[in-house]
Design an enzyme around this catalytic site. Structure first.
Site, PDB file in Angstrom:
ATOM      1  CD1 TRP A   1      -3.102   1.191   0.797  1.00 24.91           C
ATOM      2  CD2 TRP A   1      -1.636   2.292   1.869  1.00 24.91           C
ATOM      3  NE1 TRP A   1      -3.866   2.496   1.072  1.00 24.91           N
ATOM      4  CE2 TRP A   1      -2.691   3.212   1.690  1.00 24.91           C
ATOM      5  CE3 TRP A   1      -0.547   3.058   2.600  1.00 24.91           C
ATOM      6  CZ2 TRP A   1      -2.926   4.521   2.157  1.00 24.91           C
ATOM      7  CZ3 TRP A   1      -0.481   4.166   3.218  1.00 24.91           C
ATOM      8  CH2 TRP A   1      -1.817   5.013   3.052  1.00 24.91           C
ATOM      9  CG  HIS A   2       3.347   2.265   3.315  1.00 23.65           C
ATOM     10  ND1 HIS A   2       2.717   1.455   3.749  1.00 23.65           N
ATOM     11  CD2 HIS A   2       3.185   3.295   4.118  1.00 23.65           C
ATOM     12  CE1 HIS A   2       2.307   1.495   5.197  1.00 23.65           C
ATOM     13  NE2 HIS A   2       2.621   2.985   5.226  1.00 23.65           N
ATOM     14  N   GLY A   3       3.671   2.024  -1.644  1.00 19.97           N
ATOM     15  CA  GLY A   3       4.266   1.886  -2.730  1.00 19.97           C
ATOM     16  C   GLY A   3       4.894   0.710  -3.384  1.00 19.97           C
TER      17      GLY A   3
END
Length: 326
Positions: free
Chosen positions: A171-173
């Protein structure tokens, strides 16, 4: 972006589920009390968030960027940079949520705390009860529990934990370092569940000394995770994890200790401010007490100190909020 929009739409639902201590602005027996209390506390929270960003996060970012820009790093400098990054990311994330909470208070609403002293956590599970509470609650409600949660066999539970944390990293990248960071925390949480299921004394045994040992161990493990989070190159991450503390000369150790002490000095307000808030009076209670001279003077003094700190100690090298890149 579709996943992120879905998270934003359902954030309010998960926050409401997980936070009975987050009342709305309505329902006070004295209608004038709530707006006055929220407005003064909201202004202090906004100033505190700005102080966290400008004076703590941006100043420690200078240390972090210089350390991680080195081509040939050393053990003491690298881990001083990781320690500084732990201060930076906590103050940076906490800053924007405090600004949001303060703005909501000015409008008459109460938003839940998103961070609850995560570096005082005594286990990997406890850390995720304290860190980025809205996001971890969303993943619990919409990923972990639908997968089966803990109401299944032990190894299926481990699978559910690893999938949840792996997705939280993604989700963060779309970078392997984020996935690795998520899986690292998933392994920590899964191992902690397995260990405490076999030996329940691990969770609360040993008295105060045992508790301090658990807090220290969790702090170290979380910062190993921060190294994975910050180091974008897997090759550089591999080299960083193999650095030896015995090969660095004395002057490099002195430089590393100086940078670590500087980062800890920048973090001091993060420990002092909550104590000052408690002295000013209880925050976010369901039926707040009427404003008193003592509370008003304390909040005015806090606001003045924070404003002076922002004007004097703001970092000359400003940077965007870290979370804007996710």
């Amino acid at each position: 972006k579709a996943c992120r929009n879905a998270w934003l739409r359902s954030w309010s639902i998960s926050a409401a589920r997980s936070a009975p201590s987050c009342p709305s602005a309505l329902g006070s027996t004295e209608p004038w009390i709530r707006p006055v209390t929220l407005s003064s506390a909201g202004l202090v929270l906004i100033l505190w968030g700005l102080f966290q960003k400008k004076c703590i996060a941006d100043n420690t970012a200078v240390i972090v960027n210089k350390v991680f820009a080195l081509e040939h790093n050393s053990f003491p400098l690298l881990w001083a940079g990781v320690l500084a990054f732990g201060v930076q990311i906590y103050s940076d994330f906490s800053a924007y949520t405090n600004i949001a909470r303060g703005s909501a208070k000015l409008l008459g609403f109460e938003i839940c705390h998103n961070f609850n002293h995560p570096y005082l956590a005594s286990s990997p599970t406890d850390f995720w009860r304290r860190w980025h509470i809205s996001l971890s609650t969303w993943f619990r409600d919409y990923v972990y529990i639908p997968l089966g949660g803990s109401r299944c066999s032990r190894w299926l539970n481990v699978r559910n934990i690893l999938i949840t944390f792996g997705l939280s990293g993604l989700w963060h990248g779309a970078h392997w370092n984020y996935v690795l960071w998520g899986l690292f925390h998933g392994v920590l949480v899964a191992c902690w569940h397995l260990a405490t299921a076999r030996s329940p004394a691990l969770e609360s045994g040993g008295g105060k000394a045992g508790h301090l040992a658990r807090v220290a161990a969790t702090f170290v493990l979380v910062h190993i995770g921060w190294l994975m989070f910050r180091e974008e190159s897997l090759a550089q991450l591999g080299r960083a994890l193999t650095l030896s503390p015995f090969t660095a000369p004395r002057e490099v150790w002195e430089a590393g200790l100086f940078l670590a002490a500087q980062a800890m000095l920048f973090s001091l307000p993060m420990w002092v401010f909550p104590l000052a808030q408690r002295l000013a009076g209880p925050e976010g209670s369901r039926l707040p007490a009427p404003p008193t001279w003592r509370r008003t003077l304390m909040e005015a003094a806090l606001a003045a100190l924070l404003l002076a700190g922002i004007l004097v100690y703001s970092s000359p090298s400003a940077s965007d909020f870290i979370y804007f890149q996710f």
